[in-house]
Scaffold this active site. Structure first.
Site, PDB file in Angstrom:
ATOM      1  N   HIS A  34     -24.075  11.239 -36.246  1.00 37.95           N
ATOM      2  CA  HIS A  34     -25.424  11.797 -36.094  1.00 37.95           C
ATOM      3  C   HIS A  34     -26.338  10.663 -35.644  1.00 37.95           C
ATOM      4  O   HIS A  34     -26.286   9.552 -36.191  1.00 37.95           O
ATOM      5  CB  HIS A  34     -25.896  12.365 -37.441  1.00 37.95           C
ATOM      6  CG  HIS A  34     -27.378  12.539 -37.510  1.00 37.95           C
ATOM      7  ND1 HIS A  34     -28.095  13.204 -36.522  1.00 37.95           N
ATOM      8  CD2 HIS A  34     -28.301  12.112 -38.425  1.00 37.95           C
ATOM      9  CE1 HIS A  34     -29.365  13.172 -36.843  1.00 37.95           C
ATOM     10  NE2 HIS A  34     -29.527  12.525 -37.991  1.00 37.95           N
ATOM     11  N   ASN A  58     -34.028  11.107 -32.745  1.00 40.49           N
ATOM     12  CA  ASN A  58     -33.245  11.806 -33.776  1.00 40.49           C
ATOM     13  C   ASN A  58     -33.544  13.308 -33.697  1.00 40.49           C
ATOM     14  O   ASN A  58     -34.628  13.750 -34.081  1.00 40.49           O
ATOM     15  CB  ASN A  58     -33.613  11.234 -35.152  1.00 40.49           C
ATOM     16  CG  ASN A  58     -32.876  11.910 -36.298  1.00 40.49           C
ATOM     17  OD1 ASN A  58     -32.425  13.038 -36.194  1.00 40.49           O
ATOM     18  ND2 ASN A  58     -32.784  11.215 -37.418  1.00 40.49           N
ATOM     19  N   CYS A 117     -29.718  17.292 -41.022  1.00 33.41           N
ATOM     20  CA  CYS A 117     -28.977  16.639 -39.921  1.00 33.41           C
ATOM     21  C   CYS A 117     -27.464  16.865 -40.005  1.00 33.41           C
ATOM     22  O   CYS A 117     -26.757  16.657 -39.022  1.00 33.41           O
ATOM     23  CB  CYS A 117     -29.281  15.153 -39.898  1.00 33.41           C
ATOM     24  SG  CYS A 117     -31.042  14.819 -39.865  1.00 33.41           S
TER      25      CYS A 117
HETATM   26  N1  COA Z   1     -44.624   0.527 -36.769  1.00 34.99           N
HETATM   27  C1  COA Z   1     -44.966  -0.627 -37.339  1.00 34.99           C
HETATM   28  N2  COA Z   1     -44.784  -0.891 -38.643  1.00 34.99           N
HETATM   29  C2  COA Z   1     -44.241   0.058 -39.395  1.00 34.99           C
HETATM   30  C3  COA Z   1     -43.839   1.290 -38.864  1.00 34.99           C
HETATM   31  C4  COA Z   1     -44.049   1.508 -37.504  1.00 34.99           C
HETATM   32  N3  COA Z   1     -43.711   2.659 -36.880  1.00 34.99           N
HETATM   33  N4  COA Z   1     -43.293   2.044 -39.853  1.00 34.99           N
HETATM   34  C5  COA Z   1     -43.345   1.309 -40.969  1.00 34.99           C
HETATM   35  N5  COA Z   1     -43.910   0.102 -40.695  1.00 34.99           N
HETATM   36  C6  COA Z   1     -44.174  -1.003 -41.595  1.00 34.99           C
HETATM   37  C7  COA Z   1     -44.326  -0.569 -43.025  1.00 34.99           C
HETATM   38  O1  COA Z   1     -45.628  -0.113 -43.267  1.00 34.99           O
HETATM   39  C8  COA Z   1     -44.015  -1.832 -43.775  1.00 34.99           C
HETATM   40  O2  COA Z   1     -45.141  -2.672 -43.721  1.00 34.99           O
HETATM   41  P1  COA Z   1     -45.526  -3.601 -44.979  1.00 34.99           P
HETATM   42  O3  COA Z   1     -44.376  -4.526 -45.152  1.00 34.99           O
HETATM   43  O4  COA Z   1     -46.777  -4.246 -44.527  1.00 34.99           O
HETATM   44  O5  COA Z   1     -45.695  -2.672 -46.142  1.00 34.99           O
HETATM   45  C9  COA Z   1     -42.928  -2.488 -42.911  1.00 34.99           C
HETATM   46  O6  COA Z   1     -43.041  -1.870 -41.613  1.00 34.99           O
HETATM   47  C10 COA Z   1     -41.544  -2.304 -43.426  1.00 34.99           C
HETATM   48  O7  COA Z   1     -41.403  -0.964 -43.842  1.00 34.99           O
HETATM   49  P2  COA Z   1     -40.026  -0.396 -44.298  1.00 34.99           P
HETATM   50  O8  COA Z   1     -40.171   1.075 -44.557  1.00 34.99           O
HETATM   51  O9  COA Z   1     -39.456  -1.250 -45.369  1.00 34.99           O
HETATM   52  O10 COA Z   1     -39.213  -0.647 -42.948  1.00 34.99           O
HETATM   53  P3  COA Z   1     -37.690  -0.466 -42.687  1.00 34.99           P
HETATM   54  O11 COA Z   1     -37.094  -1.697 -42.200  1.00 34.99           O
HETATM   55  O12 COA Z   1     -37.003   0.258 -43.817  1.00 34.99           O
HETATM   56  O13 COA Z   1     -37.732   0.529 -41.456  1.00 34.99           O
HETATM   57  C11 COA Z   1     -37.300   2.805 -41.038  1.00 34.99           C
HETATM   58  C12 COA Z   1     -38.280   1.814 -41.598  1.00 34.99           C
HETATM   59  C13 COA Z   1     -37.870   4.209 -41.240  1.00 34.99           C
HETATM   60  C14 COA Z   1     -37.147   2.557 -39.548  1.00 34.99           C
HETATM   61  C15 COA Z   1     -35.935   2.630 -41.762  1.00 34.99           C
HETATM   62  O14 COA Z   1     -36.113   2.634 -43.137  1.00 34.99           O
HETATM   63  C16 COA Z   1     -34.968   3.669 -41.396  1.00 34.99           C
HETATM   64  O15 COA Z   1     -34.572   3.750 -40.257  1.00 34.99           O
HETATM   65  N6  COA Z   1     -34.489   4.477 -42.351  1.00 34.99           N
HETATM   66  C17 COA Z   1     -33.626   5.570 -42.048  1.00 34.99           C
HETATM   67  C18 COA Z   1     -34.434   6.661 -41.471  1.00 34.99           C
HETATM   68  C19 COA Z   1     -33.618   7.729 -40.856  1.00 34.99           C
HETATM   69  O16 COA Z   1     -32.647   7.479 -40.208  1.00 34.99           O
HETATM   70  N7  COA Z   1     -34.017   8.962 -41.094  1.00 34.99           N
HETATM   71  C20 COA Z   1     -33.358  10.065 -40.585  1.00 34.99           C
HETATM   72  C21 COA Z   1     -32.251  10.423 -41.472  1.00 34.99           C
HETATM   73  S1  COA Z   1     -31.383  11.726 -40.831  1.00 34.99           S
END
Ligand code: COA
Length: 328
Positions: free
Chosen positions: A255, A285, A115
């Site tokens: 980004h 994204n 990215c």
């Molecule tokens: N729908 C519903 N539930 C979901 C899900 C979805 N699409 N994706 C994950 N979950 C669930 C998980 O399984 C987890 O469940 P559990 O508590 O029963 O185990 C719960 O949601 C929390 O998961 P977690 O990974 O801790 O969530 P989060 O708050 O960190 O959000 C992201 C997940 C991916 C949205 C977040 O971590 C994020 O945005 N990170 C940055 C990603 C990014 O920007 N990437 C690109 C970089 S360039």
């Protein structure tokens, strides 16, 4: 040695026509519109068809950028395509773009910095123009990420999207263009966002395909923290290097990773929300394409005008990150 500022003189962008909404995702993966919107800010993403590929969108964006710059493709000396999703492993997507736009005097190449790739490209080309080595360059961010997404992995498949953005770079007046730029990486964060299969370490085989090793894998939670810290830090460094503060900025274009990352970076930098551009709700994204797409939207809508000081900042798999300060 010359000391010539480099600036953007034309921009373009392109998307596939396919759209995948949160409602569409609800039908194929265990998720909800509410979860996706709250955690990421994304409402829909662009999705290339089976027969569409990265260079097609890059070429559309590049031709638009050239037209707006009032330049013929033959004037371009370097084409840098930032992509993590090349058309194929060889030749480079940059070379394929070169052929398709007819840039017969250019060298085409790819930058693999996820990215942050567009800012890596700007940084490299800026120094080539500054030293007088070249005059005109194309820097492109282009991705078809949805072909690397595992639609059974609900934490990655909701985020990634497809598209391309292109910029024509040229010498500009002394007080304009790229005033400071800095890129960084730390490979120790490899496993925060990676696609392990398909290279020389885990070559493509029936086993790697069956195990889904060619798909993007992400530790979203860990990445989130490093992304916010790194983007804020490098943004401050770049502002300081150029002798400015956040108060001097007209706009910040981060980004478009995730709305919560954008909000957290803005808060850490002490920039008000109105000064921070966001299009993630409509576009998702698009990795290396997100910054050039956003710049083009801001220029076309008149949000950015001549003379405005704008900070670009990115973070991506690698980990890679960087910031670029530009006066338009
Ligand atoms: N729908 C519903 N539930 C979901 C899900 C979805 N699409 N994706 C994950 N979950 C669930 C998980 O399984 C987890 O469940 P559990 O508590 O029963 O185990 C719960 O949601 C929390 O998961 P977690 O990974 O801790 O969530 P989060 O708050 O960190 O959000 C992201 C997940 C991916 C949205 C977040 O971590 C994020 O945005 N990170 C940055 C990603 C990014 O920007 N990437 C690109 C970089 S360039």
């Amino acid at each position: 040695m010359t000391n010539q500022n480099a600036g953007i003189i034309g921009m373009g962008h392109a998307f596939p026509s396919g759209i995948l909404t949160n409602a569409d995702l609800e039908k194929i993966v265990d998720t909800t519109d509410d979860w996706i919107t709250t955690r990421t800010g994304i409402r829909q993403r662009h999705k290339a068809a089976e027969n569409e590929y990265t260079s097609q969108f890059a070429v559309k964006a590049a031709n638009q950028a050239l037209e707006r710059a009032g330049l013929k493709a033959e004037a371009i000396e370097i084409i840098v395509c930032a992509t993590t999703t090349p058309d194929q492993i060889m030749p480079s997507t940059g070379a394929l773009i070169q052929a398709q736009i007819g840039a017969t005097n250019a060298a085409g190449m790819d930058i693999f910095a996820a990215c942050s790739g567009f800012l890596y490209g700007l940084t490299m080309v800026e120094s080539m123009i500054r030293t007088g080595q070249i005059k005109y360059a194309l820097v492109i961010g282009a991705e078809v990420l949805t072909k690397y997404v595992d639609y059974t992995d609900r934490s990655t498949c909701v985020i990634f999207s497809d598209g391309a953005g292109a910029a024509v770079l040229a010498p500009v007046a002394e007080d304009k263009g790229i005033l400071a730029t800095k890129i960084r990486s730390d490979g120790r964060y490899e496993e925060q966002l990676y696609a392990p299969g398909g290279g020389t370490k885990l070559g493509t085989s029936h086993a790697t395909i069956n195990d889904g090793m060619h798909f993007f894998k992400m530790k979203g939670n860990e990445l989130f923290k490093v992304a916010v810290r790194s983007m804020a830090e490098v943004s401050r460094e770049v502002l300081e290097k150029a002798g400015y503060t956040v108060d001097d900025l007209k706009f910040v274009i981060p980004h478009q990773a995730n709305q919560r990352i954008t909000d957290a970076v803005a808060q850490k930098l002490g920039v008000s929300d109105e000064k921070v551009y966001s299009n993630i709700a409509e576009h998702g994204n698009t990795s290396s394409a997100s910054i050039p797409i956003a710049i083009d939207e801001c220029l076309q809508s008149g949000k950015i005008k001549e003379g405005d000081l704008v900070l670009l900042t990115a973070f991506g798999g690698g980990a890679t990150w960087g910031s670029t300060l530009i006066r338009f």
